[in-house]
Design an enzyme around this catalytic site. Structure first.
Site, short mmCIF file in Angstrom:
data_model
loop_
_atom_site.label_atom_id
_atom_site.label_comp_id
_atom_site.label_asym_id
_atom_site.label_seq_id
_atom_site.Cartn_x
_atom_site.Cartn_y
_atom_site.Cartn_z
N ARG A 76 -34.52 -38.79 19.01
CA ARG A 76 -33.88 -39.66 18.00
C ARG A 76 -32.38 -39.83 18.13
NH1 ARG A 76 -38.56 -42.07 17.14
NH2 ARG A 76 -40.01 -40.93 15.82
N ASN A 106 -36.26 -45.04 22.86
CA ASN A 106 -36.27 -45.94 21.70
C ASN A 106 -35.35 -45.42 20.60
OD1 ASN A 106 -38.04 -43.82 21.22
ND2 ASN A 106 -39.35 -45.02 19.88
N ASP A 164 -41.07 -47.29 25.80
CA ASP A 164 -41.98 -46.64 24.85
C ASP A 164 -41.66 -46.97 23.40
OD1 ASP A 164 -44.05 -44.93 23.94
OD2 ASP A 164 -42.52 -43.45 23.44
N ASN A 290 -49.30 -44.46 16.81
CA ASN A 290 -49.37 -45.58 17.73
C ASN A 290 -49.41 -45.05 19.15
OD1 ASN A 290 -49.36 -48.14 18.68
ND2 ASN A 290 -47.22 -48.58 18.21
N ASP A 317 -45.97 -36.73 22.50
CA ASP A 317 -45.44 -37.88 21.75
C ASP A 317 -44.84 -37.41 20.42
OD1 ASP A 317 -44.71 -40.41 20.99
OD2 ASP A 317 -46.75 -41.16 20.67
N HIS A 321 -40.15 -38.12 11.77
CA HIS A 321 -39.61 -39.11 10.84
C HIS A 321 -39.16 -38.41 9.58
CE1 HIS A 321 -40.80 -42.60 13.17
NE2 HIS A 321 -42.01 -42.08 13.33
#
Lengths: 444, 311
Positions: A76, A106, A164, A290, A317, A321
Site C-alpha cells: 500500500r 497498485n 495487478d 477479486n 494476495d 484495507h
C-alpha cells in the site's frame, strides 16, 4: 522488530528442509553474520574460534526451511498508508514466516517508473522487517494504454511486471507488454479478469449471487484472459504467470500450456483453497475478493493442479484495507483480505492435511518455486545452502493457535479466517542472519 | 426473523416460513378496510416514530409506508440520501446509528445496494424494514402482490404466476418468487435470456417450482396471473434490452387475450405505458389489479409495522 546484533546463530536439532537440493534431514544450521556458514548432522558443527559464541535456537521437532517468499502482497505504499505500510506489512510477513515479499504496483501513484521502484526499495531497506522486491506496473498508471518503462524499471530492480488489481485488457497492449517483459527477462503476472464479462461483479456468478441480488463475476472472465494470453505469448515466450487462480477450468488451461512446454506458471491463494462462495451469505464483506470465491468443485480442481505440478507457486494476495472500507455494503466494499500472517497453517490445512502434497513440496512452493519465477534464486533466495543468504524460517508444524485479526501486525483486520483454530506456525523468522520474528519473544 | 438478527426485522421473504408469511398476510387482510379508509384503524402505534430512510427515488413505497404508519397513529420522519450526511461521506451504518439514537422506533429503508438493509439491521437495535435493497428484495411488495392474488384467486397453492421483464435486476421478482413458491405457487420467469438466467431455477424452492422461459406467448395460457415488471433503464441492464423488447415481451391487448379468462394482470408500478404494458391492458377493468395492488400495499405495511413494533 525483534533484533539481535550481527553475530552468529546455531539452530539445533531441527528437520532441515531444502527443496531445491532435496535435503530433508535432521541436523544443525550455523549462521554467521548474514550467511549460512554450515549445515551438519546434529552436534557435528564446530563453531570456529573467530566467531562470537552463537545464540542458540532449539529446533527440536521443528522444520528449518529456506525463508518463505510471497510474490503477491499489497503493501500500500505510497498512497495507501491508512491501510498498510512497508513497515507494518513486512512485520506481518515476518510474523507469518516470510523473509521476502514482492509488492504489487497498485499504489497511488502506481509503481510505474524507476524512481518509484527505487523509492520503495530504499524505504524498505530502512524500515522493512522482511526483504521487499517490487513487481512494477506494466502500463503507465496501470491504465492499459501506454507501455510503462519496463526495461529501465527492471534495471532499477523490479523483479516482475503486472497491472495487478486490473487486467491488461487490450490484446494489442498485452502483446507489447509480453514483448517488453521478454526483452527485460522478467515475468509478466496477469490479473485475469475480462472486464466486460465481470463488469460490476462482486462475487461468483451463479445461483447464490442470483439469490443475494449481487452481480456475478463468472469463471469465464478469468479463463478467457488466460486462453487469450497463452495465444498471444506463443512466439514471444515471455514467462507468463497467472495470478490467484480461482476457477477450476483455468487449471486445465495452464496444464495444457505447460504440457506443450510453454513458459506458463500459476499461483493459488489460501482463500481460494479453503473458502467457497457460501462465505458471501449474509453479505460478509470479508468474503469479497477479486477474483471471487468459487465452489467446492473449483477447490477440487485447484488441488489437483497443485498435486500434479500445474500450480507451482503459493501466494497470498495479502490485501489489507481499513475497517471503514469493509464496514459498508457489499457492492461498495473493497476487494481482498489480509493473508501473510496466517497463510502457512492455512496452506497446511488445505494441502498437507488433505494429502494433496507433503511438507517438502509445500515448502518448495513457498520458497524455490516463487524465487525461480522472479529470478531471486540467482541471489540464493529460496534455498538453504552453505554460503547462501541466511534467510531461514523455523516452523513448528504442530503448534495450534487461533487466528486473531485484532492481533495482526498488519494494519488490516479484514480476514475471514479470524477465530479459526489452525495448526503450524513460523516460530523464528531470520532475514540476513537477524531474527526479525520470534514466536516465543512475541508471546512474552 | 432474518439472517443474523434477533429483532423483528423484515429484510426479505427468502427463508421466511409459510406460517409466518400466512400470519402476516392474515394480519394485512384484517387491515384492508382500515387501509381503504372504510373503517377507522386502532391507534396501535400511537406515540411511535417511524423513520423513512430512502436513498433511492420512491414515491409510492415511501407514501405507502407513511400512510400505513399514520393510520395506526405513528409519526413519520423522512430522511433522503441526498442532502443528508451520507453525501458528506458518512457510512450507512453510522447514519443508521445516528437515526436510531434519536429515539426512532423503526427504520424503513431503501438503498441501491443489495444487502444494505441487513447492514443497517446489524448496526442498530431497533427493527428494520427493507423497502428495497438493490436487486435483492422488496418484501412488502412481495407480500402485497401475494395478498392481491390471494384475495382475487382465493388461494395461492397450486397457482401458476408469470413474472415478465428484467428479472435479473429486479428485487420485486425475487421477493415474489420466494414468497409465492414458499406458499406453494409455481413461478414462471419470462424475459430475454439477457435478463433472466437459468440460475433462477436454482434458488428458492428450485426447479420444481421455478421455471425460466423466453417465449411469452407460449407461457400466457398457463398463467393464473401475469406480473409485468417495469423495464428499469435506470438500473442499467448494460445494453441488454434490445429494441424488440416491446414486440417480444410487451403486454398488448392481443397478448392479454391469450391468458385464461380468470387470469389477472399485475404491475408493481410505475408503469411504462406502451413499453412493457399497453394502456388498454393496464386500465382493463376486470383483469388489471394494478390499483388494487397499491391499496393492498398500505394494508400490508400496516401489518408489517405492527409486527415489527409489537411482535
Amino acid at each position: 522488530m525483534i533484533s539481535a546484533p550481527m553475530g552468529s546463530l546455531l539452530i539445533q536439532g531441527g528437520r532441515i528442509l531444502d527443496p531445491a537440493s532435496g535435503l530433508d534431514a535432521t541436523g544443525d544450521v550455523l549462521v554467521v553474520d548474514d550467511r549460512v556458514a554450515a549445515i551438519e548432522t546434529k552436534g557435528a558443527i564446530r563453531v570456529p574460534s573467530d566467531v562470537p559464541p552463537p545464540e542458540r535456537i532449539d529446533a527440536e521437532g521443528r522444520l528449518v526451511c529456506p525463508g518463505l517468499l510471497d510474490i503477491h502482497v499489497h503493501l500500500r505504499e505510497p498512497g495507501g498508508e491508512h491501510k498498510e505500510s512497508l513497515e507494518t506489512g513486512t512485520a506481518a510477513a515476518a510474523a507469518g514466516g516470510f523473509t521476502t515479499v514482492c509488492c504489487m504496483p497498485n499504489t497511488r501513484p502506481a509503481l510505474d517508473n524507476p524512481t518509484l521502484v527505487e523509492f520503495v526499495q530504499l524505504k524498505a531497506d530502512r524500515l522493512a522487517h522482511s526483504r521487499v522486491f517490487v513487481v512494477a506496473a506494466a502500463t503507465v498508471g496501470r491504465q492499459g494504454e501506454q507501455l510503462a518503462p519496463i526495461g529501465s524499471m527492471a534495471a532499477s530492480g523490479a523483479v516482475g511486471f503486472s497491472d495487478d488489481g486490473d487486467v491488461v485488457a487490450s490484446a494489442g497492449m498485452m502483446l507489447k507488454v509480453l514483448q517488453a517483459c521478454r526483452a527485460a527477462d522478467r515475468p509478466f503476472m496477469q490479473h485475469c479478469q475480462e472486464p466486460t464479462l465481470s463488469a460490476g461483479g462482486v462475487m461468483n456468478a451463479g445461483p447464490l449471487a442470483t439469490r443475494l441480488g449481487l452481480r456475478g463475476w463468472p469463471r469465464l472472465a478469468e479463463e478467457l484472459v488466460i486462453e487469450r494470453d497463452i495465444r498471444l505469448n506463443r512466439g514471444i515466450g515471455c514467462a507468463y504467470h497467472v495470478q490467484h487462480l480461482s476457477s477450476g477450468g483455468s487449471v486445465a488451461l495452464v496444464r495444457a500450456a505447460r504440457e506443450r512446454g510453454e513458459p506458463v506458471t500459476a499461483e493459488v491463494s489460501p482463500h481460494h483453497l479453503l473458502l467457497t462462495e457460501e462465505a458471501c451469505v449474509g453479505y460478509d464483506t470479508n468474503a469479497k475478493m477479486n477474483p471471487p470465491l468459487r465452489a467446492s468443485d473449483d477447490i477440487r480442481q485447484l488441488k489437483e493442479g497443485v498435486a500434479d505440478g500445474t500450480i507451482t507457486v503459493l501466494a497470498t494476495d495479502h490485501a489489507p484495507h481499513a475497517v471503514h472500507e469493509k464496514a459498508v455494503d457489499f457492492d461498495s466494499a473493497a476487494f481482498g483480505i489480509v493473508g501473510v500472517e496466517c497463510a502457512l497453517p492455512l496452506y497446511r490445512r488445505a494441502l498437507v492435511d488433505d494429502g494433496v502434497i507433503d511438507w517438502l513440496r509445500m515448502i518448495a512452493m513457498m520458497t524455490i518455486e516463487p524465487a525461480r519465477l522472479v529470478g531471486l534464486d540467482r541471489q540464493g533466495l529460496g534455498r538453504l545452502a552453505v554460503g547462501g543468504p541466511a534467510d531461514i524460517t523455523v516452523v513448528d508444524p504442530e503448534l495450534e493457535w487461533t487466528v486473531r485479526a485484532d492481533r495482526f501486525h498488519s494494519m488490516g483486520r479484514n480476514c475471514p479466517f479470524h477465530g479459526w483454530t489452525v495448526r503450524g506456525r513460523a516460530v523464528e523468522t531470520i532475514v540476513r542472519g537477524r531474527r526479525v520474528w520470534s514466536e516465543s519473544l512475541d508471546r512474552s | 426473523m432474518h439472517l443474523g438478527t434477533q429483532k423483528n426485522d423484515l429484510l426479505g421473504l427468502d427463508g421466511v416460513d409459510p406460517d409466518t408469511l400466512t400470519a402476516l398476510l392474515d394480519a394485512a387482510e384484517a387491515r384492508v378496510p382500515m387501509a381503504e379508509g372504510v373503517e377507522p384503524a386502532p391507534a396501535t402505534l400511537a406515540g411511535r416514530l417511524v423513520a423513512n430512510f430512502f436513498f433511492e427515488d420512491s414515491t409510492r413505497t415511501r407514501c405507502s409506508f407513511a400512510a400505513a404508519a399514520q393510520r395506526l397513529g405513528a409519526n413519520v420522519v423522512n430522511l433522503a440520501g441526498e442532502g443528508s450526511s451520507m453525501s458528506k461521506g458518512e457510512t450507512l451504518a453510522d447514519t443508521a446509528r445516528n437515526i436510531a439514537a434519536m429515539g426512532v422506533d423503526t427504520i424503513v429503508m431503501r438503498h441501491a445496494a443489495s444487502g444494505a438493509a441487513l447492514l443497517v439491521a446489524r448496526a442498530v437495535d431497533i427493527p428494520v424494514i427493507n423497502a428495497g435493497d438493490g436487486r435483492h428484495e422488496h418484501p412488502t411488495q412481495g407480500l402485497l402482490d401475494i395478498l392481491t392474488l390471494r384475495r382475487r384467486l382465493g388461494s395461492i397453492r397450486g397457482r401458476t404466476i408469470g413474472i415478465v421483464g428484467d428479472i435479473a435486476n429486479s428485487r420485486v421478482a425475487r421477493s415474489a418468487l420466494f414468497g409465492l413458491t414458499t406458499l406453494g405457487a409455481k413461478v414462471i420467469l419470462v424475459g430475454p435470456p439477457t435478463l433472466v438466467g437459468a440460475a433462477f431455477t436454482r434458488i428458492g424452492a428450485g426447479p420444481a417450482m421455478v421455471r425460466v422461459e423466453h417465449d411469452l406467448d407460449a407461457v400466457l395460457p398457463e398463467l393464473d396471473a401475469v406480473m409485468m415488471l417495469r423495464i428499469q433503464l435506470e438500473r442499467a441492464a448494460g445494453g441488454a434490452i434490445a429494441a424488440d423488447y416491446r414486440q417480444l415481451y410487451g403486454l398488448s391487448p392481443d397478448r392479454m387475450e391469450r391468458l385464461p379468462a380468470h387470469a389477472l394482470v399485475m404491475h408493481p408500478g410505475p408503469l411504462n405505458r406502451g413499453i412493457e404494458i399497453d394502456s388498454a391492458v393496464a386500465d382493463h377493468t376486470s383483469r388489471s389489479v394494478i390499483l388494487a395492488q397499491v391499496a393492498m400495499g398500505v394494508a400490508v405495511r400496516m401489518a408489517v409495522l405492527e409486527w415489527a413494533l409489537r411482535g
